[in-house]
Design a protein around this motif. Structure first.
Motif, PDB file in Angstrom:
ATOM      1  N   GLN A  69       1.356   0.470  -4.387  1.00 27.83           N
ATOM      2  CA  GLN A  69       0.278   0.629  -5.126  1.00 27.83           C
ATOM      3  C   GLN A  69      -0.347   1.549  -5.765  1.00 27.83           C
ATOM      4  O   GLN A  69      -0.532   1.395  -7.082  1.00 27.83           O
ATOM      5  CB  GLN A  69      -0.789   0.525  -3.647  1.00 27.83           C
ATOM      6  CG  GLN A  69      -2.483   0.164  -4.148  1.00 27.83           C
ATOM      7  CD  GLN A  69      -3.203   0.540  -3.030  1.00 27.83           C
ATOM      8  OE1 GLN A  69      -2.395   1.177  -1.814  1.00 27.83           O
ATOM      9  NE2 GLN A  69      -4.170  -0.523  -2.786  1.00 27.83           N
ATOM     10  N   ALA A  70       0.720   2.218  -5.471  1.00 26.82           N
ATOM     11  CA  ALA A  70      -0.113   4.169  -6.190  1.00 26.82           C
ATOM     12  C   ALA A  70       0.554   3.707  -7.734  1.00 26.82           C
ATOM     13  O   ALA A  70      -0.118   3.945  -9.295  1.00 26.82           O
ATOM     14  CB  ALA A  70       1.061   4.920  -6.115  1.00 26.82           C
ATOM     15  N   CYS A  71       1.467   2.533  -8.130  1.00 29.17           N
ATOM     16  CA  CYS A  71       1.730   2.695  -9.810  1.00 29.17           C
ATOM     17  C   CYS A  71       1.516   1.240 -10.175  1.00 29.17           C
ATOM     18  O   CYS A  71       1.438   1.715 -11.821  1.00 29.17           O
ATOM     19  CB  CYS A  71       2.929   2.905  -9.663  1.00 29.17           C
ATOM     20  SG  CYS A  71       4.163   4.428  -9.790  1.00 29.17           S
TER      21      CYS A  71
ATOM     22  N   ARG B 153      -2.813   1.289 -11.184  1.00 30.88           N
ATOM     23  CA  ARG B 153      -4.160   2.320 -11.477  1.00 30.88           C
ATOM     24  C   ARG B 153      -3.474   2.302 -12.817  1.00 30.88           C
ATOM     25  O   ARG B 153      -4.290   2.900 -13.847  1.00 30.88           O
ATOM     26  CB  ARG B 153      -3.535   4.358 -11.028  1.00 30.88           C
ATOM     27  CG  ARG B 153      -4.142   3.902  -9.036  1.00 30.88           C
ATOM     28  CD  ARG B 153      -4.206   4.812  -8.756  1.00 30.88           C
ATOM     29  NE  ARG B 153      -4.852   5.098  -7.690  1.00 30.88           N
ATOM     30  CZ  ARG B 153      -3.683   4.843  -6.896  1.00 30.88           C
ATOM     31  NH1 ARG B 153      -2.537   4.969  -6.406  1.00 30.88           N
ATOM     32  NH2 ARG B 153      -3.999   5.075  -5.247  1.00 30.88           N
TER      33      ARG B 153
ATOM     34  N   GLN C 139       0.899  -1.520  -0.271  1.00 27.54           N
ATOM     35  CA  GLN C 139      -0.182  -0.007   0.371  1.00 27.54           C
ATOM     36  C   GLN C 139       1.067   1.097  -0.152  1.00 27.54           C
ATOM     37  O   GLN C 139       0.670   2.357  -0.688  1.00 27.54           O
ATOM     38  CB  GLN C 139      -0.815  -0.089   1.330  1.00 27.54           C
ATOM     39  CG  GLN C 139      -1.651  -1.017   1.207  1.00 27.54           C
ATOM     40  CD  GLN C 139      -2.573  -1.224   2.370  1.00 27.54           C
ATOM     41  OE1 GLN C 139      -2.199  -0.717   3.259  1.00 27.54           O
ATOM     42  NE2 GLN C 139      -3.638  -2.262   2.580  1.00 27.54           N
TER      43      GLN C 139
END
Length: 121
Positions: free
Chosen positions: A52-54, A57, A48
């Motif tokens: 997760q950010a890359c 999404r 997280q």
């Protein structure tokens, strides 16, 4: 009522069976990537804050979680190469994937998690 030729029926069945070997469609992978989390709470916390950010999404060149097609050429390079890419940074990924306190075992577990779509069998 006219019966379909046996060869047409065989081709139809073969086509359906061939489709069974394919993974999920891209929309399914995108939906999975948006909500996927490692089962292990400690690994989920790392995911997280650092991955997760890359990888969830589809807004970067990072392969999505569960997109086995995108991960396959990376996995073919071998885990040692992938770990080197994580530690040194590679392409748009910063060194250590922004997890400066992670160790090689955690990186390997995260790669395993992100590179596979869950088996529903």
């Amino acid at each position: 009522m006219r019966k379909a030729p046996l060869s047409l029926l065989a081709l139809t069945v073969a086509g359906l069976l061939a489709g069974c070997d394919q993974g999920p469609d891209q929309a399914t992978v995108v939906a999975y990537a948006a909500s996927a989390q490692p089962a292990d709470p400690a690994l989920a916390e790392i995911y997280q804050r650092s991955c997760q950010a890359c990888h969830s999404r589809g807004t970067s060149d990072a392969p999505l979680v569960g997109d086995e097609t995108a991960w396959q050429p990376r996995l073919e390079q071998g885990m040692d190469t992938l770990l080197t890419h994580v530690v040194e940074g590679y392409g748009g990924m910063p060194p250590y994937g922004l997890c400066m306190d992670c160790n090689a075992a955690e990186f390997e577990q995260l790669i395993q998690f992100m590179s596979h779509y869950p088996d529903n069998s």
